[in-house]
Write an enzyme that holds these catalytic residues in place. Structure first.
Site, PDB file in Angstrom:
ATOM      1  N   SER A 165     -43.011  13.657   7.797  1.00 21.68           N
ATOM      2  CA  SER A 165     -43.334  14.254   9.093  1.00 21.68           C
ATOM      3  C   SER A 165     -44.640  15.050   9.006  1.00 21.68           C
ATOM      4  O   SER A 165     -45.675  14.494   8.632  1.00 21.68           O
ATOM      5  CB  SER A 165     -42.163  15.121   9.561  1.00 21.68           C
ATOM      6  OG  SER A 165     -42.329  15.543  10.899  1.00 21.68           O
ATOM      7  N   ASP A 388     -62.209  26.526  18.530  1.00 23.78           N
ATOM      8  CA  ASP A 388     -63.017  26.205  17.345  1.00 23.78           C
ATOM      9  C   ASP A 388     -62.164  25.913  16.107  1.00 23.78           C
ATOM     10  O   ASP A 388     -62.419  26.435  15.020  1.00 23.78           O
ATOM     11  CB  ASP A 388     -64.010  27.338  17.062  1.00 23.78           C
ATOM     12  CG  ASP A 388     -63.331  28.688  16.869  1.00 23.78           C
ATOM     13  OD1 ASP A 388     -62.159  28.840  17.269  1.00 23.78           O
ATOM     14  OD2 ASP A 388     -63.973  29.601  16.297  1.00 23.78           O
ATOM     15  N   HIS A 441     -36.229   9.528  12.404  1.00 28.20           N
ATOM     16  CA  HIS A 441     -37.328  10.302  11.833  1.00 28.20           C
ATOM     17  C   HIS A 441     -36.973  10.880  10.467  1.00 28.20           C
ATOM     18  O   HIS A 441     -37.839  11.028   9.598  1.00 28.20           O
ATOM     19  CB  HIS A 441     -37.682  11.423  12.813  1.00 28.20           C
ATOM     20  CG  HIS A 441     -38.822  12.282  12.377  1.00 28.20           C
ATOM     21  ND1 HIS A 441     -40.125  11.831  12.321  1.00 28.20           N
ATOM     22  CD2 HIS A 441     -38.859  13.585  11.978  1.00 28.20           C
ATOM     23  CE1 HIS A 441     -40.912  12.808  11.912  1.00 28.20           C
ATOM     24  NE2 HIS A 441     -40.180  13.877  11.696  1.00 28.20           N
TER      25      HIS A 441
END
Length: 466
Positions: A165, A388, A441
């Site tokens: 993951s 940023d 998953h």
């Protein structure tokens, strides 16, 4: 000679300050020892603050002194520590047949300068919290990994990395910026979107369709839960403030209830856990005429399921794992609005329709309704608006990749979209993909030895190329 000896002594002294190692101890069929490293908070200013990073070395019993290659395991998250072995089982058993395994608590988790509700409260302002948290992303996880590798792997040899993951996201960052430290890379449900700016919008748009599919599958398995969940939603909507108090002091609302999809829809055994949780939603009416109310057990299990009280880093930094030079601006919240009223729990309950749960998403209202997150509301908004963010991937280098990579892509993965994963794979030279709907998953945890064996077989040429 004297100068050389002095330099050697200085290096030894510095090394001992940077790295301490404990004695071996054991759990059934495994030997373990603890490593602690003093690393820069900010690698761009290494002379500034220092944090502690913890890693646990694991070897098969009797292999403590055996010369074996190293495998670094990077766990999912962000904000969750590495597994705590209780015995030899799953993928770890298979890995220890060929490797020494390093279980890294990624910075801010477990024993690696953990960012907890209480530790974050030491900062006197939201700006200080946000400034500190910006250093807890994949780029610095990989800086930590390289710091560790050159100190524990003999001759600073490259090691194999297994990333699950978010740990897989980190491994792709590793391939981008420090490939010389890598021998092989194994990914399981962990191929990230690598486009510039913030890819969270793309992720959420792609995943909503699969979220609906998993909701439908859940109600097919447990059709009786449709009415129970509708009743719970209507009870919450009709309560004062559209919610009921939680044991921790937070508020359980209809939209808060939908967060149960985070663990209930996408993980192995999640459907069953969700069903059994709703079995005990209501208190019995012991006194005639008493009001119907949600049980303490249910409310406690709800809080345990979302676990933000023990892992605030997940709530505050989740969308930031997708950001490169752009802000997330509460992506999940914005994209949910694009879906119309599909996820309007109250409307669905009033109209007799199934209530749909959401997935791995963080919403701004959580910092009002979840009591332990309230002190971090301002910092969370600062992080969501920060533009940023440093680069996490180098697509040019990935296209020239020479490190062998094998990746498991789970076709119905609700967290890491299979189509996005395949697009990313097309930009990593030499990667081998295994696309399967056999696992969810959490395949590496649910059927670890099988998944690990298959990935290793791909690396060793034992599996066909299609």
């Amino acid at each position: 000679m004297a100068c050389d000896r002095t330099s050697s002594m200085e290096n030894d002294e510095r090394s001992s300050k940077e790295h301490t190692v404990g004695s071996w101890y054991s759990v059934p069929e495994l030997s373990l020892r603890d490593h602690r490293f003093s690393v820069p908070l900010d690698y761009k200013s290494p002379a500034s603050s220092v944090i502690s990073v913890f890693a646990r070395e694991v070897a098969g019993a009797g292999n403590e002194e055996k010369s074996l290659p190293y495998l670094l395991y990077l766990h999912g998250g962000p904000g969750f520590e590495s597994p705590r072995p209780q015995e030899a089982s799953g993928w770890l058993t298979k890995a220890c047949e060929e490797y020494r395994v390093i279980l890294l608590d990624q910075r801010g988790t477990g024993l690696s300068t953990p960012l907890t509700v209480s530790s974050l409260s030491q900062f006197s302002s939201a700006l200080q919290q946000a400034d500190y948290l910006q250093h807890f992303r994949a780029d610095n996880v990989i800086n930590d990994a390289e710091f560790i590798r050159v100190r524990i792997v003999p001759n600073e040899e490259p090691w194999t990395v297994l990333g699950m993951s978010f740990g897989g996201f980190c491994a792709v960052t590793y391939l981008s910026f420090a490939p010389k430290g890598l021998k092989h890379v194994l990914l399981t449900g962990g191929l990230p979107p690598i486009d510039n700016e913030c890819t969270a919008d793309t992720v959420y748009r792609a995943c909503y369709k699969n979220v609906l599919l998993q909701n439908q599958k859940y109600y097919e398995r447990f059709p009786q839960d449709k009415e129970i969940i509708r009743e719970v939603v209507l009870h919450l909507a009709e309560s004062d403030g559209m919610g009921v108090p939680l044991p921790s002091g937070g508020l359980l609302t209809p939209w808060g209830l939908q967060l149960l999809g985070l663990s209930g829809l996408g993980c192995g055994g999640g459907f069953e856990r969700l069903h059994y949780m709703f079995e005990r939603a209501w208190d019995p009416v012991l006194v005639p005429g008493a009001k119907k109310q949600l049980s303490y057990t249910f409310k406690r299990e709800f809080e345990n399921s979302i676990a933000f009280d023990t892992n605030p880093l997940y709530a505050m930094m989740h969308e930031m794992i997708y950001c490169q030079g752009a802000a997330s601006r509460w992506s999940a919240h914005r994209i949910r609005d694009e879906t119309g009223d599909i996820f309007d729990a109250v409307k669905a309950a009033k109209e007799g329709q199934p209530v749909f749960f959401t997935r791995e998403m963080v919403f701004p209202w959580m910092f009002d309704e979840i009591a332990v997150l309230r002190p971090f509301k301002e910092a969370a908004h600062m992080l969501a608006e920060k533009k940023d963010w440093s680069p996490l991937y180098d697509t040019q280098r990935l296209r020239q990749n020479q490190v062998p990579v094998a990746a498991a892509v789970y076709y119905e993965d609700m967290y890491v979209n299979a189509h996005i994963s395949q697009d990313t794979a097309s930009q990593i030279a030499g990667i081998r993909l295994w696309i399967t709907n056999e696992f969810r998953h959490t395949g590496i945890h649910d059927s670890g030895s099988q998944v690990f064996d298959y990935l290793m077989g791909m690396l060793k040429g034992k599996k066909p190329v299609f």
